[in-house]
Structure formats: structure tokens, C-alpha cells
Design a protein around this motif. Structure first.
Motif, PDB file in Angstrom:
ATOM      1  N   GLY A 186       0.706  -1.203   0.006  1.00 51.87           N
ATOM      2  CA  GLY A 186      -0.029   0.071  -0.093  1.00 51.87           C
ATOM      3  C   GLY A 186       0.927   1.469  -0.084  1.00 51.87           C
ATOM      4  O   GLY A 186       2.043   1.351  -0.305  1.00 51.87           O
ATOM      5  N   HIS A 187       0.077   2.430   0.399  1.00 56.59           N
ATOM      6  CA  HIS A 187       0.854   3.718   0.274  1.00 56.59           C
ATOM      7  C   HIS A 187       1.117   4.187   1.481  1.00 56.59           C
ATOM      8  O   HIS A 187       0.356   3.843   2.692  1.00 56.59           O
ATOM      9  N   PHE A 188       2.234   4.705   1.796  1.00 51.54           N
ATOM     10  CA  PHE A 188       2.762   5.563   2.932  1.00 51.54           C
ATOM     11  C   PHE A 188       2.936   6.897   2.968  1.00 51.54           C
ATOM     12  O   PHE A 188       3.371   7.477   2.030  1.00 51.54           O
ATOM     13  N   SER A 189       2.210   7.568   4.200  1.00 45.14           N
ATOM     14  CA  SER A 189       2.463   8.986   4.158  1.00 45.14           C
ATOM     15  C   SER A 189       2.613   9.508   5.646  1.00 45.14           C
ATOM     16  O   SER A 189       1.856   9.026   6.635  1.00 45.14           O
ATOM     17  N   ARG A 190       3.437  10.528   5.819  1.00 41.71           N
ATOM     18  CA  ARG A 190       3.742  10.728   7.205  1.00 41.71           C
ATOM     19  C   ARG A 190       2.217  11.671   7.766  1.00 41.71           C
ATOM     20  O   ARG A 190       1.975  11.892   8.944  1.00 41.71           O
ATOM     21  N   PHE A 191       1.519  12.184   6.851  1.00 47.49           N
ATOM     22  CA  PHE A 191       0.307  12.954   7.258  1.00 47.49           C
ATOM     23  C   PHE A 191      -0.841  12.179   7.653  1.00 47.49           C
ATOM     24  O   PHE A 191      -0.966  11.134   7.151  1.00 47.49           O
ATOM     25  N   GLU A 192      -1.564  12.621   8.517  1.00 43.10           N
ATOM     26  CA  GLU A 192      -2.733  12.067   9.111  1.00 43.10           C
ATOM     27  C   GLU A 192      -3.920  12.776   8.517  1.00 43.10           C
ATOM     28  O   GLU A 192      -3.922  14.070   8.100  1.00 43.10           O
ATOM     29  N   LYS A 193      -4.973  12.015   8.203  1.00 39.68           N
ATOM     30  CA  LYS A 193      -6.107  12.568   7.428  1.00 39.68           C
ATOM     31  C   LYS A 193      -6.791  13.675   8.229  1.00 39.68           C
ATOM     32  O   LYS A 193      -7.343  12.982   9.490  1.00 39.68           O
ATOM     33  N   LYS A 194      -7.236  14.787   7.816  1.00 40.46           N
ATOM     34  CA  LYS A 194      -7.780  15.884   8.695  1.00 40.46           C
ATOM     35  C   LYS A 194      -8.718  16.516   7.889  1.00 40.46           C
ATOM     36  O   LYS A 194      -8.547  16.703   6.677  1.00 40.46           O
ATOM     37  N   GLU A 195      -9.810  16.915   8.502  1.00 38.59           N
ATOM     38  CA  GLU A 195     -10.762  17.839   8.153  1.00 38.59           C
ATOM     39  C   GLU A 195     -10.303  19.206   8.091  1.00 38.59           C
ATOM     40  O   GLU A 195     -10.770  19.843   8.935  1.00 38.59           O
ATOM     41  N   THR A 196      -9.654  19.814   7.193  1.00 35.26           N
ATOM     42  CA  THR A 196      -8.922  20.784   7.011  1.00 35.26           C
ATOM     43  C   THR A 196      -9.517  21.910   5.691  1.00 35.26           C
ATOM     44  O   THR A 196      -9.233  21.387   4.642  1.00 35.26           O
ATOM     45  N   LYS A 197      -9.864  22.977   5.941  1.00 28.37           N
ATOM     46  CA  LYS A 197      -9.857  24.031   4.930  1.00 28.37           C
ATOM     47  C   LYS A 197      -8.768  24.105   4.304  1.00 28.37           C
ATOM     48  O   LYS A 197      -7.909  24.638   4.564  1.00 28.37           O
ATOM     49  N   LYS A 198      -8.854  24.058   2.797  1.00 30.28           N
ATOM     50  CA  LYS A 198      -7.605  24.199   2.168  1.00 30.28           C
ATOM     51  C   LYS A 198      -7.329  25.253   1.405  1.00 30.28           C
ATOM     52  O   LYS A 198      -8.474  25.792   0.532  1.00 30.28           O
ATOM     53  N   THR A 199      -6.900  26.257   1.780  1.00 30.35           N
ATOM     54  CA  THR A 199      -6.852  27.818   1.352  1.00 30.35           C
ATOM     55  C   THR A 199      -5.418  28.281   0.719  1.00 30.35           C
ATOM     56  O   THR A 199      -5.518  29.170  -0.162  1.00 30.35           O
ATOM     57  N   ILE A 200      -4.293  27.452   0.717  1.00 32.37           N
ATOM     58  CA  ILE A 200      -3.101  27.930   0.167  1.00 32.37           C
ATOM     59  C   ILE A 200      -2.268  27.622  -0.888  1.00 32.37           C
ATOM     60  O   ILE A 200      -2.759  26.271  -0.873  1.00 32.37           O
ATOM     61  N   LYS A 201      -1.615  28.018  -1.898  1.00 32.64           N
ATOM     62  CA  LYS A 201      -0.670  27.435  -2.690  1.00 32.64           C
ATOM     63  C   LYS A 201       0.584  27.405  -2.104  1.00 32.64           C
ATOM     64  O   LYS A 201       1.134  28.452  -1.746  1.00 32.64           O
ATOM     65  N   LEU A 202       1.082  26.059  -1.913  1.00 36.49           N
ATOM     66  CA  LEU A 202       2.192  25.977  -1.148  1.00 36.49           C
ATOM     67  C   LEU A 202       3.575  25.489  -1.999  1.00 36.49           C
ATOM     68  O   LEU A 202       3.308  24.487  -2.979  1.00 36.49           O
ATOM     69  N   GLY A 203       4.517  26.093  -1.882  1.00 37.30           N
ATOM     70  CA  GLY A 203       5.830  25.593  -2.733  1.00 37.30           C
ATOM     71  C   GLY A 203       6.501  24.654  -1.699  1.00 37.30           C
ATOM     72  O   GLY A 203       6.776  25.007  -0.502  1.00 37.30           O
ATOM     73  N   VAL A 204       7.247  23.529  -2.067  1.00 37.44           N
ATOM     74  CA  VAL A 204       7.806  22.862  -1.541  1.00 37.44           C
ATOM     75  C   VAL A 204       9.194  22.545  -2.166  1.00 37.44           C
ATOM     76  O   VAL A 204       9.304  21.970  -3.245  1.00 37.44           O
ATOM     77  N   CYS A 205      10.163  23.053  -1.529  1.00 33.25           N
ATOM     78  CA  CYS A 205      11.618  22.676  -2.119  1.00 33.25           C
ATOM     79  C   CYS A 205      12.064  21.512  -1.638  1.00 33.25           C
ATOM     80  O   CYS A 205      12.878  21.174  -0.614  1.00 33.25           O
ATOM     81  N   ASN A 206      11.948  20.338  -2.395  1.00 32.71           N
ATOM     82  CA  ASN A 206      12.546  19.137  -2.324  1.00 32.71           C
ATOM     83  C   ASN A 206      13.523  18.406  -3.262  1.00 32.71           C
ATOM     84  O   ASN A 206      14.088  19.374  -4.344  1.00 32.71           O
ATOM     85  N   GLY A 207      14.044  17.450  -3.197  1.00 31.08           N
ATOM     86  CA  GLY A 207      14.996  16.614  -4.240  1.00 31.08           C
ATOM     87  C   GLY A 207      16.424  16.894  -3.635  1.00 31.08           C
ATOM     88  O   GLY A 207      16.578  17.766  -2.719  1.00 31.08           O
ATOM     89  N   PRO A 208      17.449  15.964  -4.171  1.00 31.62           N
ATOM     90  CA  PRO A 208      18.694  16.175  -3.531  1.00 31.62           C
ATOM     91  C   PRO A 208      19.410  17.565  -4.102  1.00 31.62           C
ATOM     92  O   PRO A 208      19.112  17.981  -4.943  1.00 31.62           O
ATOM     93  N   ASP A 209      20.467  17.825  -3.299  1.00 28.24           N
ATOM     94  CA  ASP A 209      21.328  18.803  -3.550  1.00 28.24           C
ATOM     95  C   ASP A 209      22.147  18.608  -4.897  1.00 28.24           C
ATOM     96  O   ASP A 209      22.624  17.381  -4.990  1.00 28.24           O
ATOM     97  N   PRO A 210      22.274  19.534  -5.665  1.00 25.86           N
ATOM     98  CA  PRO A 210      21.840  20.752  -5.900  1.00 25.86           C
ATOM     99  C   PRO A 210      20.583  21.291  -6.696  1.00 25.86           C
ATOM    100  O   PRO A 210      20.190  22.257  -6.642  1.00 25.86           O
TER     101      PRO A 210
END
Length: 305
Positions: A186-210
């Protein structure tokens, strides 16, 4: 073959690949579930990664252990970079396997779990290899890499495929074919399911350096983003430098759109969060290029289960 749900009351030695932070992220949920099943977890990793993991899962025992000696030039030539490092990586994996045997003896380990570390296995106790890539996303002329991948996976007692057989996020990459010792977990994620209002546009700086630095420049150029999560300094007031990962979890849960590289762990997070992704592949990373083509729309606002 060892089934994930049947792993109970074991002393488990676990480690994960240090190619970016995706393997660490998904192992949070792996460790959380194994701990709930009554197992004792010994985590072999670098101190910074253990600090992240232990903030989500307790109790854990920390065993200092180095990551793979990856060096990326940032030109998009992953295959070339790995080829140049082949001797260094090969020597490291030989050392790694010897070190695992010593840790097993020292800490009375009964099971070894490796998230895509080829040398992190034992010849004396059962060993499990976690992957979502049974089949590598490679060019036809790179087939020797697939042969080597299969050869190294055969060192392990069991293979846990981090995907669902009926609704695969990884497409053809996770097809187990005739592998008799492989099972979908199956699938694994650190996040718990929550009923949260989704309002923002989020940038996430991921990946190996550089490559993460290249992505940050791109994200800072997107004026629509409300916040950018990054461990790298930047002259943009929207950048959030979290002291811990947990500090940003509410941002993720409030995101209606996440902008980042399309790593596999990111896809699992999007599915768990139930939001959309504006994702791009890490330049030259064929796995992400395949996932980008496979998912023409990264819209997980409605469950695909």
C-alpha cells in the motif's frame, strides 16, 4: 515471505536511502505502523534524519550510520553522475553489509528492513527490501542497470512494494511480474487525514542537492505561491525555514495546491492530503519523468482508492 501486517514482536534494524528526503518521509509511516504492531525499532541513519523520524515515532533507538556517498553535479545527467561514483558506491555497499551483521550481533536484531539500500541486508537473519520500483524507468541502452537492480534485490528474503496492485501510483514501475517473494503493502505518508479547509498555494523545495536549489529559484519566481518551505536560505519573505518538519504539517494540510518535484513520496502525500499538485520532474531523473507522463493531472482532491 514476510507480510507487513504479520511483523510483530520483532527487533527490527531499519535504514533508508538518502536520495533527497522522500525515503525518510515515507519511512515515518512505516515505523509508526511497525511500532503499533509491538516491534522494537533500531534506526540506522544520520543524526539529522533521526531527529525528524523520532519527532513522529517513539520510542526508537538511534544507531549512527552514514548515508550513501552520492554526488550530483546538477546537470540532469543522473546516470553519468552515478557511473562516475560507481567504485565509491560499490565499496560503501560492501562495508555496509559487513556493518549490518555487526549491528545484528550487538543488538540481537531479528529482522532487517531496507528502504532501497542495496547493501543493507543480512546473511544471518531475514531481510526485507522496500521499493516502488521493481522495474526501473530507464532507456533501452541502460538495461544492464535493471539486471543489476534485480540481482541486488535477490539478496533479500522479501520485497515489499510500496504501492497498490489494483490502483498503482507507480504504474508499470511497481509491477511485480514473476517475483514470488514480493508483496504490495500500500501507500505510506507521514500525514494524518484531517478535515482542514484548504486555502493556500504551497511551494515545497524538495529533491537532492543541488537540484533543490534549482527548484527554489523556480518557486521564488512564482508570484502566486503563498508560502515556500525550504531548508535553503533565500531572499523571499514567503520562505519558511522550519526548525522541525512538524512545524510545517499544518501548512501541508491547508494546501489546496502543492508545487514541487514529482517524487513518488510526494504523490503518496498528495493522495493522503487530498489536494492538487503542480509538479515537475527533477531534470534528468527518468523515474520522475515517467511519473509526470503517467499522471497527466496531479489532482488528488478526490480519492483514487
Amino acid at each position: 515471505m514476510h507480510s507487513f501486517d504479520n511483523i510483530k514482536n520483532q527487533r527490527i534494524l531499519l535504514s533508508f536511502l538518502n536520495w533527497g528526503k522522500g525515503h525518510l518521509s515515507r519511512c515515518i509511516d512505516v515505523c509508526r505502523k511497525l511500532e503499533r504492531q509491538g516491534n522494537t525499532l533500531l534506526i540506522a541513519c544520520e543524526e539529522e534524519d533521526f531527529a525528524v523520524l523520532s519527532s513522529y515515532v517513539t520510542p526508537l533507538k538511534y544507531l549512527p550510520f552514514p548515508g550513501y556517498p552520492f554526488t550530483f553535479q546538477g546537470t540532469g545527467d543522473f546516470a553519468g553522475d552515478l557511473w562516475k561514483s560507481r567504485k565509491l558506491l560499490s565499496d560503501f555497499m560492501k562495508w555496509e553489509q559487513t556493518e549490518v551483521e555487526q549491528l545484528i550481533t550487538q543488538h540481537q536484531v531479528t529482522l532487517v528492513i531496507s528502504d532501497h539500500r542495496y547493501g543493507f541486508f543480512s546473511q544471518t537473519v531475514p531481510s526485507v527490501f522496500i521499493t516502488h520500483q521493481v522495474n526501473l524507468a530507464i532507456k533501452w541502452w541502460q538495461q544492464p542497470a535493471q539486471w543489476l537492480h534485480r540481482k541486488w534485490m535477490k539478496r533479500f528474503s522479501s520485497i515489499w512494494i510500496m504501492d497498490e496492485e489494483k490502483h498503482p501510483l507507480a504504474g508499470k514501475l511497481s509491477r511485480k511480474g514473476n517475483l514470488k517473494n514480493a508483496a504490495y503493502i500500500g501507500h505510506f505518508s507521514r500525514f494524518e487525514k484531517k478535515e482542514t479547509k484548504k486555502t493556500i498555494k504551497l511551494g515545497v523545495c524538495n529533491g537532492p542537492d543541488p537540484y533543490n536549489r534549482q527548484l527554489l529559484e523556480r518557486l521564488m519566481g512564482n508570484k502566486e505561491l503563498d508560502a515556500i518551505i525550504s531548508s535553503i536560505p533565500g531572499n523571499d519573505p514567503r520562505i519558511v525555514h522550519p526548525a522541525t518538519w512538524k512545524e510545517t504539517d499544518e501548512l501541508f494540510c491547508s494546501a489546496k495546491t502543492i508545487h514541487s518535484y514529482c517524487g513518488y513520496s510526494t504523490l503518496m502525500d498528495l493522495k493522503q492530503l487530498g489536494c492538487k499538485g503542480e509538479l515537475i520532474p527533477t531534470p534528468g531523473q527518468t523515474e520522475q519523468e515517467y511519473l509526470y507522463r503517467l499522471h497527466t493531472s496531479f489532482d488528488f482532491s478526490e480519492s483514487i482508492r
